[in-house]
Design a protein around this motif. Structure first.
Motif, PDB file in Angstrom:
ATOM      1  N   GLY A  91       0.795  -1.221   0.000  1.00  0.00           N
ATOM      2  CA  GLY A  91       0.000   0.000   0.000  1.00  0.00           C
ATOM      3  C   GLY A  91       0.823   1.263   0.000  1.00  0.00           C
ATOM      4  N   ALA A  92       1.709   1.425  -0.989  1.00  0.00           N
ATOM      5  CA  ALA A  92       2.586   2.593  -1.032  1.00  0.00           C
ATOM      6  C   ALA A  92       2.830   3.005  -2.477  1.00  0.00           C
ATOM      7  CB  ALA A  92       3.915   2.289  -0.343  1.00  0.00           C
ATOM      8  N   MET A  93       3.460   4.172  -2.650  1.00  0.00           N
ATOM      9  CA  MET A  93       3.990   4.592  -3.933  1.00  0.00           C
ATOM     10  C   MET A  93       5.503   4.609  -3.803  1.00  0.00           C
ATOM     11  SD  MET A  93       3.272   8.027  -6.225  1.00  0.00           S
ATOM     12  CE  MET A  93       4.473   9.098  -5.435  1.00  0.00           C
ATOM     13  N   ALA A 118      -2.506   7.661  -5.674  1.00  0.00           N
ATOM     14  CA  ALA A 118      -2.109   6.635  -4.704  1.00  0.00           C
ATOM     15  C   ALA A 118      -2.319   7.099  -3.271  1.00  0.00           C
ATOM     16  CB  ALA A 118      -0.641   6.279  -4.914  1.00  0.00           C
ATOM     17  N   SER A 119      -3.099   8.170  -3.090  1.00  0.00           N
ATOM     18  CA  SER A 119      -3.217   8.778  -1.764  1.00  0.00           C
ATOM     19  C   SER A 119      -3.875   7.867  -0.746  1.00  0.00           C
ATOM     20  CB  SER A 119      -3.992  10.101  -1.859  1.00  0.00           C
ATOM     21  OG  SER A 119      -5.304   9.878  -2.338  1.00  0.00           O
ATOM     22  N   ASP A 120      -4.690   6.896  -1.208  1.00  0.00           N
ATOM     23  CA  ASP A 120      -5.320   5.990  -0.258  1.00  0.00           C
ATOM     24  C   ASP A 120      -4.283   5.108   0.430  1.00  0.00           C
ATOM     25  OD1 ASP A 120      -4.957   4.863  -2.845  1.00  0.00           O
ATOM     26  OD2 ASP A 120      -6.164   3.141  -2.261  1.00  0.00           O
ATOM     27  N   ARG A 121      -3.081   5.042  -0.143  1.00  0.00           N
ATOM     28  CA  ARG A 121      -2.028   4.241   0.482  1.00  0.00           C
ATOM     29  C   ARG A 121      -1.365   4.994   1.627  1.00  0.00           C
ATOM     30  NH1 ARG A 121      -3.230   3.297  -4.269  1.00  0.00           N
ATOM     31  NH2 ARG A 121      -3.075   1.274  -5.267  1.00  0.00           N
ATOM     32  N   GLY A 122      -1.311   6.315   1.508  1.00  0.00           N
ATOM     33  CA  GLY A 122      -0.803   7.139   2.601  1.00  0.00           C
ATOM     34  C   GLY A 122       0.686   7.070   2.829  1.00  0.00           C
ATOM     35  N   LEU A 138       9.668  20.000  -0.607  1.00  0.00           N
ATOM     36  CA  LEU A 138       8.929  18.874  -1.161  1.00  0.00           C
ATOM     37  C   LEU A 138       7.959  18.297  -0.136  1.00  0.00           C
ATOM     38  CD1 LEU A 138       8.516  17.002  -3.596  1.00  0.00           C
ATOM     39  CD2 LEU A 138      10.191  15.464  -2.569  1.00  0.00           C
ATOM     40  N   ARG A 139       8.394  18.153   1.100  1.00  0.00           N
ATOM     41  CA  ARG A 139       7.499  17.616   2.123  1.00  0.00           C
ATOM     42  C   ARG A 139       6.275  18.511   2.302  1.00  0.00           C
ATOM     43  NH1 ARG A 139       8.306  13.519   5.543  1.00  0.00           N
ATOM     44  NH2 ARG A 139      10.285  12.383   5.479  1.00  0.00           N
ATOM     45  N   GLU A 140       6.487  19.821   2.305  1.00  0.00           N
ATOM     46  CA  GLU A 140       5.366  20.751   2.437  1.00  0.00           C
ATOM     47  C   GLU A 140       4.443  20.658   1.229  1.00  0.00           C
ATOM     48  OE1 GLU A 140       6.572  24.762   3.280  1.00  0.00           O
ATOM     49  OE2 GLU A 140       8.229  24.100   4.543  1.00  0.00           O
ATOM     50  N   LEU A 141       5.035  20.552   0.049  1.00  0.00           N
ATOM     51  CA  LEU A 141       4.236  20.472  -1.170  1.00  0.00           C
ATOM     52  C   LEU A 141       3.400  19.203  -1.200  1.00  0.00           C
ATOM     53  CD1 LEU A 141       3.405  21.177  -4.059  1.00  0.00           C
ATOM     54  CD2 LEU A 141       5.572  20.184  -4.838  1.00  0.00           C
ATOM     55  N   LEU A 142       3.988  18.067  -0.870  1.00  0.00           N
ATOM     56  CA  LEU A 142       3.253  16.806  -0.918  1.00  0.00           C
ATOM     57  C   LEU A 142       2.050  16.817   0.013  1.00  0.00           C
ATOM     58  CD1 LEU A 142       6.094  14.120  -1.148  1.00  0.00           C
ATOM     59  CD2 LEU A 142       4.906  15.338  -2.978  1.00  0.00           C
ATOM     60  N   MET A 145      -0.958  17.994  -1.786  1.00  0.00           N
ATOM     61  CA  MET A 145      -1.389  17.263  -2.977  1.00  0.00           C
ATOM     62  C   MET A 145      -2.352  16.120  -2.670  1.00  0.00           C
ATOM     63  SD  MET A 145       2.197  17.128  -5.149  1.00  0.00           S
ATOM     64  CE  MET A 145       1.481  16.120  -6.460  1.00  0.00           C
ATOM     65  N   VAL A 146      -2.509  15.780  -1.397  1.00  0.00           N
ATOM     66  CA  VAL A 146      -3.387  14.674  -1.016  1.00  0.00           C
ATOM     67  C   VAL A 146      -4.383  15.158   0.020  1.00  0.00           C
ATOM     68  CG1 VAL A 146      -1.687  12.894  -1.531  1.00  0.00           C
ATOM     69  CG2 VAL A 146      -1.751  13.895   0.737  1.00  0.00           C
ATOM     70  N   PRO A 147      -5.546  14.521   0.101  1.00  0.00           N
ATOM     71  CA  PRO A 147      -6.594  15.010   0.994  1.00  0.00           C
ATOM     72  C   PRO A 147      -6.316  14.778   2.464  1.00  0.00           C
ATOM     73  CG  PRO A 147      -7.289  12.994  -0.110  1.00  0.00           C
ATOM     74  CD  PRO A 147      -6.009  13.411  -0.747  1.00  0.00           C
ATOM     75  N   ASN A 148      -5.471  13.822   2.808  1.00  0.00           N
ATOM     76  CA  ASN A 148      -5.240  13.501   4.212  1.00  0.00           C
ATOM     77  C   ASN A 148      -3.749  13.544   4.547  1.00  0.00           C
ATOM     78  OD1 ASN A 148      -8.039  12.814   4.929  1.00  0.00           O
ATOM     79  ND2 ASN A 148      -7.746  11.103   3.520  1.00  0.00           N
ATOM     80  N   PRO A 149      -3.156  14.745   4.607  1.00  0.00           N
ATOM     81  CA  PRO A 149      -1.746  14.843   4.976  1.00  0.00           C
ATOM     82  C   PRO A 149      -1.584  14.518   6.465  1.00  0.00           C
ATOM     83  CG  PRO A 149      -2.733  17.022   4.755  1.00  0.00           C
ATOM     84  CD  PRO A 149      -3.763  16.025   4.328  1.00  0.00           C
ATOM     85  N   PRO A 150      -0.367  14.300   6.963  1.00  0.00           N
ATOM     86  CA  PRO A 150       0.872  14.378   6.204  1.00  0.00           C
ATOM     87  C   PRO A 150       1.186  13.084   5.466  1.00  0.00           C
ATOM     88  CG  PRO A 150       1.374  13.915   8.486  1.00  0.00           C
ATOM     89  CD  PRO A 150      -0.119  14.103   8.404  1.00  0.00           C
ATOM     90  N   VAL A 151       1.980  13.210   4.410  1.00  0.00           N
ATOM     91  CA  VAL A 151       2.429  12.043   3.669  1.00  0.00           C
ATOM     92  C   VAL A 151       3.625  11.435   4.404  1.00  0.00           C
ATOM     93  CG1 VAL A 151       3.420  11.241   1.493  1.00  0.00           C
ATOM     94  CG2 VAL A 151       1.650  13.008   1.495  1.00  0.00           C
TER      95      VAL A 151
END
Length: 339
Positions: A91-93, A118-122, A138-142, A145-151
């Protein structure tokens, strides 16, 4: 032995993976540019990590060309490695990553286009990391980009991993890196600094890129003389390396004309959304190399290269130092320099 195939289709045909397609659109001048990004979603397979090499293996097949920006010859025996799993990834990218500024931004940053898919993988798994200067941005940007941060970003160690539902973005041609940069990175940095168009709000610049502290050679021995020629024509000389990453982004977003000495700092062309004329000064040993020109191949900028002459006191070969006669500049079209 693992079979090396040219594209993603044979991997999907095993039934244990599927090809994902993600067209990303961005405005470039009056045109719309589309990057045809691709990825492989692996339902069941292996991930082989050996030294800097990282490859998904599905049905005993892989594709070096699709997943690595390194030459297979650098890893003798890679495809003969045993595939006994020592760990698992689920469950990852996965992004191979690269600590080199050019390789990361040109080859690996566009892979994050698949993060919303792939955001459902978290989770994002990475092997070779990223340049330290890019890390915090990059961490701030990511997270945006997904509905449930943090990545959650984890670094994988060498070994063999059992895979279950892992997305592997493929490396896109470098000429499409500008699409992901303009779609996600530039708007994020602009908003963070309260800007919408740095050139309009902070003023245009003509930038001369210095090459400093290069331990790989290819130094322009009369760089100060060449720099003086450009500053006399309104250029601001900068050594981008020590600047914070976001400051580099904003600086090059203001540039109308860019000139300078070949090196990793030319990767910042990805941010030069207003540049119209670009001149790179390079060693004659680099004739035929087009890596930097590819970064603006799909944009409105015109890319020029001036090759110097090898310095007689320098070691021979690709990494030898060189000089550029000022006469080569005076013979060029003044429009290239904004004159």
């Amino acid at each position: 032995m693992i079979e090396n195939v040219a594209d993603l289709r044979p991997l999907a045909e095993t039934g244990d993976a599927e090809v994902l397609s993600l067209p990303v659109h961005v405005a470039v001048g009056k045109n719309t540019l589309t990057a045809p990004y691709a990825a492989l979603r692996v339902r069941r397979g292996k991930l082989l990590i050996w030294n800097e090499a990282a490859l998904p293996v599905v049905g005993n097949k892989t594709s070096v060309a699709q997943f690595m920006d390194l030459q297979l010859q650098k890893f003798p025996g890679l495809l003969d490695r045993p595939l006994q799993a020592t760990s698992a990834l689920r469950g990852a990218m996965f992004v191979g990553g690269n600590g080199n500024y050019y390789h990361f931004l040109a080859n690996y940053f566009p892979m994050f286009a698949f993060l919303p898919e792939a955001s459902d993988r978290g989770a994002v798994a990475i092997r070779n990391g990223m340049p330290p200067s890019v890390h915090d941005t990059l961490r701030e940007l990511l997270a945006t980009m997904v509905p449930n941060p943090p990545v959650d970003i984890s670094v994988l160690e060498p070994g063999v991993y059992d895979l279950e539902d892992v997305v592997f973005p493929a490396i896109a041609p470098a000429e499409f890196a500008c699409v992901a940069v303009r779609r996600w990175l530039l708007p994020f940095v602009f908003r963070k600094h309260g800007l919408t168009d740095p050139q309009r709000e902070r003023g245009p610049l003509k930038v001369f890129i210095r090459r400093e502290g290069a331990n790989t050679g290819r130094n322009l021995v009369n760089q100060d003389e060449v720099q003086a020629w450009f500053t006399a024509r309104g250029y601001t000389a900068v050594n981008p390396g020590p600047l914070p990453f976001e400051e580099q982004v904003l600086l090059f977003a203001r540039a109308s004309h860019i000139a300078g000495v070949e090196g990793a700092a030319f990767t910042n062309l990805l941010f030069a959304i207003h540049a119209r004329q670009i001149l790179m000064i390079a060693s004659p040993m680099l004739r035929g190399e087009r890596s930097m020109a590819k970064l603006v191949k799909r944009c409105d900028a015109t890319f020029h290269t001036l090759y110097g002459d090898m310095d007689s006191s320098s070691a021979a070969g690709r990494n030898g130092d060189y000089h550029l006669p000022l006469s080569a500049l005076t013979k060029a079209d003044p429009a290239v320099f904004g004159g």
